[in-house]
Every structure is written in structure tokens, then in C-alpha cells.
Motif scaffolding. Structure first.
Motif, short mmCIF file in Angstrom:
data_model
loop_
_atom_site.label_atom_id
_atom_site.label_comp_id
_atom_site.label_asym_id
_atom_site.label_seq_id
_atom_site.Cartn_x
_atom_site.Cartn_y
_atom_site.Cartn_z
N LEU A 217 42.54 57.17 85.43
CA LEU A 217 42.38 57.64 84.06
C LEU A 217 42.93 59.05 83.92
O LEU A 217 43.09 59.77 84.90
CB LEU A 217 40.91 57.62 83.64
CG LEU A 217 39.97 58.70 84.21
CD1 LEU A 217 38.70 58.76 83.40
CD2 LEU A 217 39.64 58.45 85.67
N THR A 262 50.08 53.52 71.14
CA THR A 262 49.83 54.34 72.33
C THR A 262 48.48 54.01 72.93
O THR A 262 48.34 53.87 74.16
CB THR A 262 49.89 55.84 71.97
OG1 THR A 262 51.20 56.15 71.48
CG2 THR A 262 49.59 56.70 73.19
N ALA A 263 47.45 53.88 72.08
CA ALA A 263 46.13 53.53 72.58
C ALA A 263 46.14 52.18 73.27
O ALA A 263 45.50 51.99 74.31
CB ALA A 263 45.12 53.54 71.44
N TYR A 266 47.96 52.30 76.80
CA TYR A 266 47.23 52.98 77.87
C TYR A 266 45.76 52.60 77.90
O TYR A 266 44.96 53.25 78.57
CB TYR A 266 47.40 54.50 77.74
CG TYR A 266 48.83 54.94 77.88
CD1 TYR A 266 49.45 54.98 79.13
CD2 TYR A 266 49.59 55.26 76.76
CE1 TYR A 266 50.77 55.36 79.27
CE2 TYR A 266 50.93 55.64 76.89
CZ TYR A 266 51.51 55.68 78.15
OH TYR A 266 52.83 56.04 78.27
N ARG A 267 45.40 51.53 77.18
CA ARG A 267 44.02 51.00 77.16
C ARG A 267 43.02 52.13 76.89
O ARG A 267 42.11 52.38 77.65
CB ARG A 267 43.71 50.30 78.47
CG ARG A 267 44.62 49.11 78.76
CD ARG A 267 44.31 48.52 80.13
NE ARG A 267 45.09 47.33 80.42
CZ ARG A 267 46.28 47.33 81.02
NH1 ARG A 267 46.84 48.49 81.35
NH2 ARG A 267 46.90 46.21 81.26
N MET A 268 43.22 52.77 75.75
CA MET A 268 42.52 54.01 75.45
C MET A 268 41.32 53.81 74.55
O MET A 268 41.22 52.85 73.78
CB MET A 268 43.49 55.00 74.78
CG MET A 268 44.64 55.42 75.66
SD MET A 268 45.73 56.60 74.84
CE MET A 268 44.65 58.02 74.75
N ASP A 284 39.81 58.78 77.04
CA ASP A 284 40.47 58.63 78.31
C ASP A 284 41.41 57.45 78.27
O ASP A 284 41.56 56.80 77.25
CB ASP A 284 39.48 58.51 79.47
CG ASP A 284 38.56 57.30 79.41
OD1 ASP A 284 38.58 56.62 78.37
OD2 ASP A 284 37.83 57.01 80.37
N THR A 285 42.08 57.20 79.38
CA THR A 285 43.01 56.09 79.54
C THR A 285 42.50 55.20 80.67
O THR A 285 41.62 55.59 81.43
CB THR A 285 44.41 56.59 79.89
OG1 THR A 285 44.36 57.24 81.17
CG2 THR A 285 44.92 57.58 78.85
N GLU A 287 44.27 52.69 83.75
CA GLU A 287 45.42 52.11 84.43
C GLU A 287 44.91 51.28 85.60
O GLU A 287 44.15 51.80 86.44
CB GLU A 287 46.36 53.21 84.92
CG GLU A 287 47.64 52.70 85.55
CD GLU A 287 48.56 53.82 85.99
OE1 GLU A 287 49.58 53.51 86.65
OE2 GLU A 287 48.27 55.00 85.70
N PRO A 300 49.41 59.91 75.75
CA PRO A 300 47.97 59.73 75.55
C PRO A 300 47.26 60.99 75.08
O PRO A 300 46.37 60.92 74.22
CB PRO A 300 47.47 59.30 76.94
CG PRO A 300 48.66 58.74 77.62
CD PRO A 300 49.82 59.54 77.12
#
Length: 373
Positions: A217, A262-263, A266-268, A284-285, A287, A300
Motif C-alpha cells: 500500500l 485512478t481509484a 489502484y484499488r483505493m 490508501d492503495t 497492490e 494515487p
């Protein structure tokens, strides 16, 4: 009884805490001078609101109770019962919040749906535009960069705790003992390996391939805001991430409102907590695919800045620091933690995922109970 704990992150430190609390002697071994991993690189949130109903919520609520009690005894951890607000901007997001408030366990979480004016009365720093907010009274916060240090100081004061930094455990020796990289053997009545995201080396040797993955993250922290942020703050992307919000309303949100590109990439989600010095920890992100990038990416951070500024109705203070972290998460995310007996008298406890800071006191208490400490 003498307990050997390997790993001085929050999970290991809480195992040491419970052992000492029950009258036992603890030798605590850490490969760094002090913990440097996910236990410091997080929000310091005691996050009840999004937990799945059942075991996960029960664990989080018990941990919240334990954190409050420990905080009263160890002020240096910075425990604050601040709750959280998740502002919503439209009918689709509001419907998810309404479904959450209708859950049978909503009262246990302290859920309450507030109008925008009511939310601003609770947290006046939220001057931006939104329609309503989901409040979770049971959420809380501690200071992640100093909590382990404060706990260790309290443990040292008992006279039953020994901390051995800069020692990497290389081998489990027979039953109830480990050998470090200086060749010294540390034996006791039980060994608990709390190695965090370190899943190779010793862990692979004693446990093989375990159903735990590593997650990376990105986060950041600002200069002081200049005013109190009286609750932690999330955004509606947290509805997509946390299991408590699963509902027909969430299905409608996912179908009818595309996540910001973007969210999504990066799975935000936005989570934001104010530190005791006034700065904001923001993230946070997520990965999941290895190998992880070695650098941090600006997209992000720019997305998070836009979302935060829209809620605050003002520019963010200067970004003071940015960082990446890696934590261990059970592949089956419905499991709170991976707890495995790897040898007689030797247990591995890892994989709480993003729940580590929240749930560690209760995870360690369960280990102590199961091992009969």
C-alpha cells in the motif's frame, strides 16, 4: 512460564503484553532495532465500522475494548475514542449507508446516519459539499509510530520482559526454542512467531507454503492541519472495500456509479486520521500482484488529495512524507488471522491483513487462551 515471542510489530507486542499480564516471563526477539513494517506504516485506526459480521466483528469489538483499557494504563499509545464519519454525496451512496444502519449489528458498531449539518457539528473541519454521513461511534485511533515503543516501556517496567533487538531468528531448535543469527538459543515453555509480512526463510522452513499473501500500500502524511479533525474520515470507496457494506444497495452503487479510474486501478479508498501533532495520515492503495513496484506513484496521491480537499473545503497542508508498506493477509479474507502450530510448543501467528492494528489485542488474547497461558 517463559514465552519466546519473535517479531516486535503490534501482533508480537500484544502477545508479549498478554503473556506478561498473566504473570509469565517474556523474551521478545526482533530482527531490526525496532519494528519497521506494517505496524508503523498504517493509520493507527481501531476500525470497527467495516468489519464483516460474525467472528471478524466480534474480534474487532473485543480488541476495541482491550485497546481502550490498555490506553488508560499506557497513555503513550495515544488512544482516542474519536469515531469515524463517511460522507456520502448522492442517492446511491446514501442508500449504502442506509443499508448499513439497517444491519442487525448496527448498534454494536455504533452506526448512525447524520445529515450534513449534523456531521459538521460533530466534525467542523468538514466544510466541503456532501449530503449526509455514516457515523461509527466505535471506531478509535492510536499512534502507530509510537504505540509499540510505549507498550515496550510499560512491559520493561514489569521486570518480566526482555527485549532483544537486532537478532534474526534462523532456526527452531527442538521444542520451545529458537536459535538467532548470533548462535544463541532462546528456550522457554512456548514460542510464538509473529513475523508479519516476512513469510520466507524461517517461516517457509517450519510451516511450508501457508495460505497468506503479501499486500502493498501507499500512504502519506501532511503538516499540521491547523484545526482539529475530530473523527477519522472515510469516503464511499470504502463501501466497495469493506465487507460490512455488502448489500443490494452496494450492488446498485457498483452498477450505477463507476469508480474513479485512478481509484479503481489502484484499488483505493480514502481513510484519514489526524495525528496528535495535527498532521493527517491519508491513504490508501492495494497492490496484490508480485513482484511489487519498488517506487511510489503520484497518481494515487493526487487522487487522494482531490478527495480530501473536497471534504475539507480547503487545500491540504504540505505533504510531509510519503511511504509504502507491505502487510500479510490471509488469502481467505474471511479469516481474521492464520494461527498454526508448526512444532510442539511453537506457533505461527500472521496474516491479519489490514486488520492488524485493529484486532491485534484480541488475536493475542485468543492465542493466550488457546495455549493455556
Amino acid at each position: 512460564m517463559k514465552v519466546i515471542v519473535v517479531g516486535a510489530g503490534v501482533v508480537g507486542t500484544m502477545h508479549a503484553w498478554h503473556a506478561v499480564e498473566r504473570g509469565h516471563e517474556v523474551v521478545h526477539i526482533e530482527r531490526e532495532a525496532e519494528a519497521r513494517g506494517a505496524s508503523l506504516r498504517n493509520f493507527g485506526q481501531i476500525w470497527v465500522s467495516g468489519r464483516a459480521g460474525g467472528e471478524e466483528l466480534d474480534t474487532a469489538l473485543r480488541a476495541r475494548e482491550l485497546w481502550e483499557g490498555i490506553g488508560a494504563r499506557v497513555p503513550g499509545i495515544g488512544f482516542r475514542a474519536i469515531g469515524s464519519l463517511t460522507p456520502v454525496r448522492n442517492a446511491l451512496e446514501l442508500a449504502v449507508a442506509e443499508a448499513a444502519v439497517a444491519r442487525p449489528d448496527a448498534a454494536a458498531r455504533g452506526y448512525e446516519l447524520l445529515t450534513a449539518d449534523e456531521a459538521r457539528a460533530v466534525n467542523p473541519a468538514l466544510r466541503g459539499e456532501f449530503e449526509a454521513a455514516l457515523r461509527c461511534e466505535r471506531d478509535a485511533a492510536v499512534e502507530p509510530r509510537t504505540a509499540q515503543l510505549a507498550l515496550r516501556e510499560a512491559l520493561l517496567a514489569t521486570g518480566r520482559y526482555t527485549f532483544l533487538p537486532n537478532r534474526e531468528v534462523r532456526e527452531v531448535v527442538g521444542e520451545h526454542a529458537v536459535r538467532d543469527d548470533r548462535g544463541e538459543v532462546h528456550g522457554g515453555d512456548a514460542v510464538v512467531l509473529c513475523t508479519g509480512a516476512w513469510l520466507s526463510g524461517l517461516v517457509r522452513e517450519v510451516a511450508g507454503e501457508i495460505p497468506v499473501r503479501r499486500v502493498r500500500l501507499q500512504m502519506m502524511q501532511t503538516d499540521p492541519l491547523g484545526e482539529p479533525l475530530t473523527t477519522s474520515v472515510a469516503d464511499a470507496d470504502s463501501f466497495r472495500y469493506y465487507p460490512a457494506y455488502a448489500s443490494g444497495a452496494l450492488d446498485a452503487l457498483n452498477a450505477g456509479q463507476a469508480q474513479d479510474p485512478t481509484a479503481a486501478a489502484y484499488r483505493m479508498q480514502l481513510l484519514m486520521v489526524q495525528r496528535l501533532d495535527g498532521g493527517l495520515t491519508i491513504g490508501d492503495t492495494h497492490e496484490y500482484e508480485h513482484p511489487f513496484a519498488f517506487d511510489t506513484l503520484e497518481d494515487p496521491y493526487e487522487h487522494l488529495t482531490r478527495v480530501v480537499e473536497s471534504f475539507l473545503g480547503r487545500p491540504l497542508p504540505r505533504i510531509r512524507r510519503r511511504w509504502a508498506g507491505v502487510y500479510a493477509q490471509c488469502v481467505d479474507t474471511t479469516r481474521v488471522v492464520h494461527r498454526q502450530k508448526v512444532r510442539d510448543g511453537v506457533w505461527l501467528v500472521t496474516g491479519p491483513g489490514g486488520r492488524g492494528m485493529t484486532c491485534s489485542p484480541a488475536v493475542a488474547e485468543t492465542t493466550a487462551n488457546e495455549l493455556g497461558w
